[in-house]
Design an enzyme around this catalytic site. Structure first.
Site, short mmCIF file in Angstrom:
data_model
loop_
_atom_site.label_atom_id
_atom_site.label_comp_id
_atom_site.label_asym_id
_atom_site.label_seq_id
_atom_site.Cartn_x
_atom_site.Cartn_y
_atom_site.Cartn_z
N SER A 124 -4.44 1.51 1.24
CA SER A 124 -3.01 1.71 1.04
C SER A 124 -2.77 2.88 0.11
O SER A 124 -3.57 3.15 -0.80
CB SER A 124 -2.43 0.44 0.41
OG SER A 124 -1.13 0.68 -0.08
N TYR A 148 -2.80 -7.09 -5.69
CA TYR A 148 -2.94 -6.64 -4.30
C TYR A 148 -3.47 -5.20 -4.27
O TYR A 148 -4.45 -4.90 -3.57
CB TYR A 148 -1.60 -6.72 -3.56
CG TYR A 148 -1.60 -5.90 -2.28
CD1 TYR A 148 -2.30 -6.35 -1.16
CD2 TYR A 148 -0.98 -4.65 -2.21
CE1 TYR A 148 -2.35 -5.57 0.00
CE2 TYR A 148 -1.02 -3.88 -1.07
CZ TYR A 148 -1.72 -4.34 0.04
OH TYR A 148 -1.78 -3.57 1.18
N LYS A 152 -7.32 -3.28 -2.94
CA LYS A 152 -7.56 -2.12 -2.06
C LYS A 152 -8.45 -1.10 -2.75
O LYS A 152 -9.36 -0.55 -2.16
CB LYS A 152 -6.22 -1.49 -1.65
CG LYS A 152 -5.38 -2.38 -0.76
CD LYS A 152 -6.10 -2.70 0.55
CE LYS A 152 -5.38 -3.74 1.38
NZ LYS A 152 -6.17 -4.24 2.50
P1 NAD Z 1 -0.31 -8.87 8.35
O1 NAD Z 1 -0.20 -9.94 7.33
O2 NAD Z 1 0.73 -8.81 9.41
O3 NAD Z 1 -1.73 -8.93 9.06
C1 NAD Z 1 -2.90 -9.38 8.39
C2 NAD Z 1 -3.59 -10.37 9.31
O4 NAD Z 1 -4.79 -10.82 8.69
C3 NAD Z 1 -2.73 -11.61 9.60
O5 NAD Z 1 -2.70 -11.84 10.99
C4 NAD Z 1 -3.45 -12.73 8.86
O6 NAD Z 1 -3.30 -13.97 9.52
C5 NAD Z 1 -4.88 -12.22 8.86
N1 NAD Z 1 -5.75 -12.70 7.77
C6 NAD Z 1 -5.52 -12.64 6.43
N2 NAD Z 1 -6.58 -13.16 5.77
C7 NAD Z 1 -7.49 -13.53 6.70
C8 NAD Z 1 -8.77 -14.12 6.64
N3 NAD Z 1 -9.37 -14.43 5.49
N4 NAD Z 1 -9.43 -14.36 7.81
C9 NAD Z 1 -8.86 -14.06 9.00
N5 NAD Z 1 -7.65 -13.50 9.11
C10 NAD Z 1 -6.96 -13.25 7.97
O7 NAD Z 1 -0.39 -7.48 7.56
P2 NAD Z 1 -0.31 -5.99 8.10
O8 NAD Z 1 0.94 -5.39 7.61
O9 NAD Z 1 -0.64 -5.96 9.54
O10 NAD Z 1 -1.49 -5.35 7.26
C11 NAD Z 1 -2.81 -5.22 7.76
C12 NAD Z 1 -3.70 -4.64 6.68
O11 NAD Z 1 -3.16 -3.38 6.27
C13 NAD Z 1 -3.80 -5.49 5.43
O12 NAD Z 1 -5.12 -5.40 4.92
C14 NAD Z 1 -2.82 -4.83 4.49
O13 NAD Z 1 -3.12 -5.05 3.16
C15 NAD Z 1 -2.99 -3.37 4.86
N6 NAD Z 1 -1.81 -2.56 4.52
C16 NAD Z 1 -0.58 -2.91 4.99
C17 NAD Z 1 0.53 -2.14 4.65
C18 NAD Z 1 1.91 -2.53 5.12
O14 NAD Z 1 2.88 -1.99 4.61
N7 NAD Z 1 2.07 -3.41 6.11
C19 NAD Z 1 0.39 -1.01 3.84
C20 NAD Z 1 -0.89 -0.67 3.41
C21 NAD Z 1 -1.99 -1.45 3.76
C1 UD1 Z 2 5.18 -1.87 -1.29
C2 UD1 Z 2 4.04 -2.09 -2.24
C3 UD1 Z 2 2.78 -1.49 -1.67
C4 UD1 Z 2 2.51 -2.03 -0.28
C5 UD1 Z 2 3.75 -1.79 0.59
C6 UD1 Z 2 3.59 -2.43 1.95
C7 UD1 Z 2 5.02 -2.21 -4.48
C8 UD1 Z 2 5.10 -1.54 -5.80
N1 UD1 Z 2 4.33 -1.54 -3.55
O1 UD1 Z 2 5.38 -0.47 -1.18
O2 UD1 Z 2 1.68 -1.78 -2.51
O3 UD1 Z 2 1.38 -1.38 0.29
O4 UD1 Z 2 4.89 -2.38 -0.01
O5 UD1 Z 2 3.50 -3.81 1.86
O6 UD1 Z 2 5.54 -3.29 -4.27
N2 UD1 Z 2 13.65 -1.20 -1.74
C9 UD1 Z 2 14.97 -1.49 -2.01
N3 UD1 Z 2 15.45 -2.71 -1.65
C10 UD1 Z 2 14.68 -3.66 -1.03
C11 UD1 Z 2 13.32 -3.34 -0.76
C12 UD1 Z 2 12.84 -2.11 -1.14
O7 UD1 Z 2 15.71 -0.66 -2.55
O8 UD1 Z 2 15.16 -4.76 -0.76
C13 UD1 Z 2 13.14 0.16 -2.10
C14 UD1 Z 2 12.01 0.12 -3.11
O9 UD1 Z 2 12.50 0.14 -4.41
C15 UD1 Z 2 11.23 1.39 -2.71
C16 UD1 Z 2 11.46 1.51 -1.21
O10 UD1 Z 2 12.61 0.72 -0.93
O11 UD1 Z 2 11.80 2.51 -3.34
C17 UD1 Z 2 10.31 1.00 -0.37
O12 UD1 Z 2 9.97 -0.33 -0.80
P1 UD1 Z 2 8.95 -1.26 0.00
O13 UD1 Z 2 9.33 -1.30 1.43
O14 UD1 Z 2 8.85 -2.57 -0.72
O15 UD1 Z 2 7.58 -0.47 -0.06
P2 UD1 Z 2 6.80 0.12 -1.34
O16 UD1 Z 2 7.35 -0.33 -2.62
O17 UD1 Z 2 6.69 1.59 -1.11
#
Ligand code: NAD
Ligand code: UD1
Length: 331
Positions: A124, A148, A152
């Site tokens: 991330s 969290y 990462k």
């Molecule tokens: P998500 O929660 O939709 O998907 C994660 C999946 O992993 C889920 O289906 C969950 O059931 C499964 N899971 C969790 N722990 C498990 C375990 N121990 N064994 C088997 N399955 C398990 O999340 P996502 O948004 O698709 O994210 C996927 C990956 O990307 C994660 O590692 C997350 O941290 C990373 N990531 C996501 C974002 C984001 O904004 N969505 C940003 C940066 C990184």
């Molecule tokens: C957050 C996490 C990041 C994670 C990502 C995806 C933090 C500090 N960071 O990123 O680690 O990888 O989510 O899960 O939490 N905002 C509003 N109102 C809302 C929601 C968000 O104003 O109700 C604003 C936030 O202040 C930010 C932007 O929208 O400026 C994006 O927020 P968000 O979608 O939560 O993502 P990040 O904070 O970038």
């Protein structure tokens, strides 16, 4: 290639399964469904008209992961499985460190035992902390503000050490910026449990009338309009970034930003959503959210140079696709 996708039933995983199947790969999913539903994989099959092998297992369970590897000849693994709610990680650090670190250790350990050399890891942009934008892969990482984020950073360090000790491993660490949007079919997308923490699902639920108004966390940052700036990336582009990472993977450890390189402010996103979908999104300005940074966007040139990958969708299509999914989604 035969690819094991851990967490493949989740938001990014399911879109990546579509991209892998469309690129001609075979997909085996391992997911414990702690944050997803099995019918998402049926939808992936409907979209692609292809089969998926599914194991409902916890990937911290070494014996269960071993069984998957013994049943299939795998060419690579994409490791999405993990817990991802920032606020929850502050309340439940043991659960977050345990799940996210142990799952990575177990999966990479079994990879080594079965000589599966390609490993793609979901990292991330949070690992950059409050660096100066745009974030470049060569920057020193800064501490994140929550467990969290630390999982990462630690995951990246573990995999880097493993690649050093085993030069045959090919490891890609993908740093995602802010994934939003949904598949254009409207069948799969992001469906968070409870009240969303992230911006786009919150906006979509306000548009749907499920939530009353968006709270904009702070308008006194030093950004274009005072609200936070992020690099929103369409999840379909992100999914294709994984296929590019796998196709171009080479020995050693390689880090790639997966973002668009463009920053969009919270208010700009709200306006884009309103324009793209013809719906008003009421909002109010409230205090800053603790732990937030002002700006976060990628220097996305390395992925372009080395993987031949760039994001194609603009913010408008991200808004349109997010809304199409939300509109159709039934709990
Ligand atoms: P998500 O929660 O939709 O998907 C994660 C999946 O992993 C889920 O289906 C969950 O059931 C499964 N899971 C969790 N722990 C498990 C375990 N121990 N064994 C088997 N399955 C398990 O999340 P996502 O948004 O698709 O994210 C996927 C990956 O990307 C994660 O590692 C997350 O941290 C990373 N990531 C996501 C974002 C984001 O904004 N969505 C940003 C940066 C990184
Ligand atoms: C957050 C996490 C990041 C994670 C990502 C995806 C933090 C500090 N960071 O990123 O680690 O990888 O989510 O899960 O939490 N905002 C509003 N109102 C809302 C929601 C968000 O104003 O109700 C604003 C936030 O202040 C930010 C932007 O929208 O400026 C994006 O927020 P968000 O979608 O939560 O993502 P990040 O904070 O970038």
């Amino acid at each position: 290639m035969n690819i094991l996708v851990t967490g493949g039933a989740g938001y990014i995983g399911s879109h990546t399964c579509v991209a892998l199947l469309e690129a001609g790969h075979s997909v085996i999913v391992a997911d414990n469904l702690c944050n997803s539903k099995a019918d998402t994989l049926d939808k992936v099959k409907r979209i692609t008209n292809k089969e998926i092998t599914f194991y409902e297992i916890d990937v911290t369970d070494e014996a269960a992961v071993d069984r998957v590897f013994s049943n299939h000849h795998l060419d690579g693994v994409i490791h999405f499985a993990g817990l991802k709610a920032v606020g929850e990680s502050v309340e439940k650090p043991i659960a977050y460190y345990y799940n996210n670190i142990v799952s990575t250790l177990v999966v990479v350990k079994i990879c080594q035992e079965y000589n599966v050399k390609r490993f793609v890891f979901s990292s991330s942009a949070t690992v950059y902390g409050d660096n100066t934008v745009p974030f470049v892969e060569t920057m020193n990482l800064l501490p994140t503000t929550n467990p969290y984020g630390e999982t990462k950073a630690i995951g990246e360090r573990i995999l880097t050490d493993i690649a050093k000790a085993n030069p045959a491993f090919s490891i890609s660490l993908l740093r995602y910026f802010n994934p939003v949007g949904a598949h254009e079919s409207g069948l799969i997308g992001e469906a968070p449990n409870g009240i969303p923490n992230n911006l786009m699902p919150y906006i979509s639920q306000v548009a749907k009338g499920k939530l009353k108004k968006l709270r904009v966390f702070g308008n006194d940052y030093s950004t274009v309009d005072g609200t936070g700036v992020r690099d929103f990336i369409h999840v379909v582009d992100l999914a294709e970034g994984h296929v590019a990472a796998l196709d171009n993977i080479t020995e050693g450890v390689h880090i790639y930003n997966l973002g668009t390189g463009q920053g969009t402010s919270v208010i700009e996103l709200v306006k884009a959503f309103e324009e793209a979908n013809g719906i008003e999104v009421p909002y109010e300005i409230v205090d800053r959210r603790p732990g937030d940074i002002a700006s976060c966007y990628a220097d996305a040139s390395k992925a372009k140079r080395e993987l031949g990958w760039t994001a194609k969708h603009d913010v408008k299509s991200m808004c349109r696709d997010s809304w199409r999914f939300e509109k159709n989604y039934k709990e």
